[in-house]
Enzyme design. Structure first.
Site, PDB file in Angstrom:
ATOM      1  N   ASP A  37       0.832  -1.215   0.000  1.00 33.90           N
ATOM      2  CA  ASP A  37       0.000   0.000   0.000  1.00 33.90           C
ATOM      3  C   ASP A  37       0.866   1.264   0.000  1.00 33.90           C
ATOM      4  O   ASP A  37       2.002   1.251   0.476  1.00 33.90           O
ATOM      5  CB  ASP A  37      -0.919  -0.025   1.237  1.00 33.90           C
ATOM      6  CG  ASP A  37      -2.054   0.971   1.116  1.00 33.90           C
ATOM      7  OD1 ASP A  37      -2.372   1.383  -0.016  1.00 33.90           O
ATOM      8  OD2 ASP A  37      -2.613   1.350   2.151  1.00 33.90           O
ATOM      9  N   ASN A  85     -11.097  -2.495  -5.035  1.00 37.35           N
ATOM     10  CA  ASN A  85     -10.340  -1.540  -5.862  1.00 37.35           C
ATOM     11  C   ASN A  85     -11.050  -1.218  -7.187  1.00 37.35           C
ATOM     12  O   ASN A  85     -10.656  -0.276  -7.888  1.00 37.35           O
ATOM     13  CB  ASN A  85      -8.909  -2.045  -6.120  1.00 37.35           C
ATOM     14  CG  ASN A  85      -8.010  -1.963  -4.903  1.00 37.35           C
ATOM     15  OD1 ASN A  85      -7.111  -2.788  -4.725  1.00 37.35           O
ATOM     16  ND2 ASN A  85      -8.222  -0.967  -4.052  1.00 37.35           N
TER      17      ASN A  85
HETATM   18  C1  IPE Z   1      -5.430  -2.586   0.072  1.00 39.52           C
HETATM   19  O1  IPE Z   1      -5.093  -1.260  -0.147  1.00 39.52           O
HETATM   20  C2  IPE Z   1      -5.478  -3.332  -1.232  1.00 39.52           C
HETATM   21  C3  IPE Z   1      -4.197  -3.525  -1.905  1.00 39.52           C
HETATM   22  C4  IPE Z   1      -3.029  -3.159  -1.458  1.00 39.52           C
HETATM   23  C5  IPE Z   1      -4.267  -4.209  -3.162  1.00 39.52           C
HETATM   24  P1  IPE Z   1      -6.230  -0.141  -0.310  1.00 39.52           P
HETATM   25  O2  IPE Z   1      -5.513   1.146  -0.505  1.00 39.52           O
HETATM   26  O3  IPE Z   1      -7.186  -0.552  -1.360  1.00 39.52           O
HETATM   27  O4  IPE Z   1      -6.967  -0.211   1.095  1.00 39.52           O
HETATM   28  P2  IPE Z   1      -7.756   0.910   1.911  1.00 39.52           P
HETATM   29  O5  IPE Z   1      -8.786   1.487   0.993  1.00 39.52           O
HETATM   30  O6  IPE Z   1      -6.756   1.928   2.347  1.00 39.52           O
HETATM   31  O7  IPE Z   1      -8.343   0.167   3.071  1.00 39.52           O
HETATM   32  C1  IPE Z   2      -1.617   0.292  -3.278  1.00 38.75           C
HETATM   33  O1  IPE Z   2      -1.407   1.658  -3.325  1.00 38.75           O
HETATM   34  C2  IPE Z   2      -1.941  -0.306  -4.619  1.00 38.75           C
HETATM   35  C3  IPE Z   2      -3.321  -0.779  -4.743  1.00 38.75           C
HETATM   36  C4  IPE Z   2      -4.250  -0.691  -3.842  1.00 38.75           C
HETATM   37  C5  IPE Z   2      -3.684  -1.407  -5.996  1.00 38.75           C
HETATM   38  P1  IPE Z   2      -2.624   2.688  -3.329  1.00 38.75           P
HETATM   39  O2  IPE Z   2      -3.016   2.963  -4.740  1.00 38.75           O
HETATM   40  O3  IPE Z   2      -3.708   2.242  -2.448  1.00 38.75           O
HETATM   41  O4  IPE Z   2      -1.906   3.957  -2.740  1.00 38.75           O
HETATM   42  P2  IPE Z   2      -2.488   4.969  -1.652  1.00 38.75           P
HETATM   43  O5  IPE Z   2      -2.956   4.143  -0.489  1.00 38.75           O
HETATM   44  O6  IPE Z   2      -3.615   5.699  -2.319  1.00 38.75           O
HETATM   45  O7  IPE Z   2      -1.338   5.849  -1.303  1.00 38.75           O
HETATM   46 MG    MG Z   3      -4.090   2.469  -0.490  1.00 39.43          MG
END
Ligand code: IPE
Ligand code: IPE
Ligand code: MG
Length: 266
Positions: A37, A85
């Site tokens: 993340d 997502n």
């Molecule tokens: C969790 O991250 C999912 C992945 C890393 C694929 P998210 O960014 O989607 O989770 P939330 O929304 O912060 O809980």
């Molecule tokens: C994790 O990074 C990747 C996925 C969830 C696919 P994010 O895209 O959630 O990055 P942040 O949390 O918005 O910084």
């Molecule tokens: Mg995220």
């Protein structure tokens, strides 16, 4: 907050080597799961589009897979795209889909030479056909590799996986093939996408968020959790070694007691 100043690579190497000396090989986690993340925030801090963070995240994944293999971690599971997502803008979803394909295309030879067996957790059916074809190719080419398993959670949700398992079991009960009284934890576990994998010993979540976000809900029952503020694109071998060392300092009780068998009261 994650630091933006990179340590010179020789300093990083030295720190990594120091930590590796401290890791007890006999007590390595058998399964490390990672919530990758923070890609978007990493990019925003640099004035870049979110997709640039995802691209940098792919390179971080390459490094972490290599390090896990070198250390001898048998199973690594990474959360790459959740069932939630899909709520993101279409262009970001498309970019994420393309990046996973790019990762598999670019690094498949390297994964093969390192004897990495790839598995996918999650439902690939809604994904576009070219993506499924690339994933199928990776699954096929790495099928017999035994050094390490890399499980990629892709269109994966812990709740969705449990629902799917329950549905399958219900069908088997309805067909008279399974006695409801014979359904136990092991039986349900065999119907999850993680069937055959040990439960994670260690869960790492990057980016400072302190939640599970629907990852491996069943399997994490007794997993040791390790949270770091580091954004995924900055996560490297030193962080992985730190997490494993911290894991080795934990005392796991699984609901029992530490130390020698307790005296049974009479
Ligand atoms: C969790 O991250 C999912 C992945 C890393 C694929 P998210 O960014 O989607 O989770 P939330 O929304 O912060 O809980
Ligand atoms: C994790 O990074 C990747 C996925 C969830 C696919 P994010 O895209 O959630 O990055 P942040 O949390 O918005 O910084
Ligand atoms: Mg995220």
């Amino acid at each position: 907050m994650p630091t933006r100043r990179e340590a010179p690579s020789s300093t990083k190497d030295a720190e990594y080597q120091r930590l590796v000396q401290l890791i007890e090989p006999a007590r390595l986690p058998r399964h490390v799961a990672i919530i990758m993340d923070g890609n978007g925030r990493w990019a925003r801090e640099r004035g870049l589009p979110r997709v640039a963070g995802h691209r940098a995240g792919v390179e971080a994944l390459r490094g972490v897979v290599r390090t896990a293999g070198e250390l001898g971690v048998p199973v690594l599971t990474v959360y790459a795209f959740s069932t939630e997502n899909w709520k993101r803008p279409r262009h970001e979803i498309d970019a994420l889909m393309n990046l996973i394909v790019e990762y598999l295309r670019k690094y498949l030879d390297e994964l093969c030479s390192n004897q990495v067996h790839i598995r996918v957790l999650g439902d690939l059916d809604p994904l576009p056909a070219p993506i499924r074809r690339q994933v199928d190719l990776a699954l096929e080419r790495t099928r017999d590799h035994r050094r390490m398993t890399l499980a990629v959670a892709w269109n994966y949700g812990g709740r969705a996986d449990i629902v799917k398992a329950v549905r399958q079991l219900a069908r088997e009960v309805a067909a008279g093939r399974v006695d409801p009284e014979a359904i136990d934890e092991a039986c349900l576990g065999r119907h999850l996408d993680t069937a055959g994998l040990p439960d994670p010993d260690l869960l790492i979540r990057c980016s400072g968020e302190l939640r599970i976000s629907n990852f491996l809900l069943w399997e994490l029952a007794y997993t040791e959790l390790w949270f770091t503020p580091v954004y995924w694109p900055d996560f490297d071998r030193v962080h992985l070694a730190e997490a494993i060392l911290e894991y080795q300092r934990r005392r796991r009780r699984f609901g029992g007691l530490e130390g020698p068998d307790p005296v049974v009261p009479c």
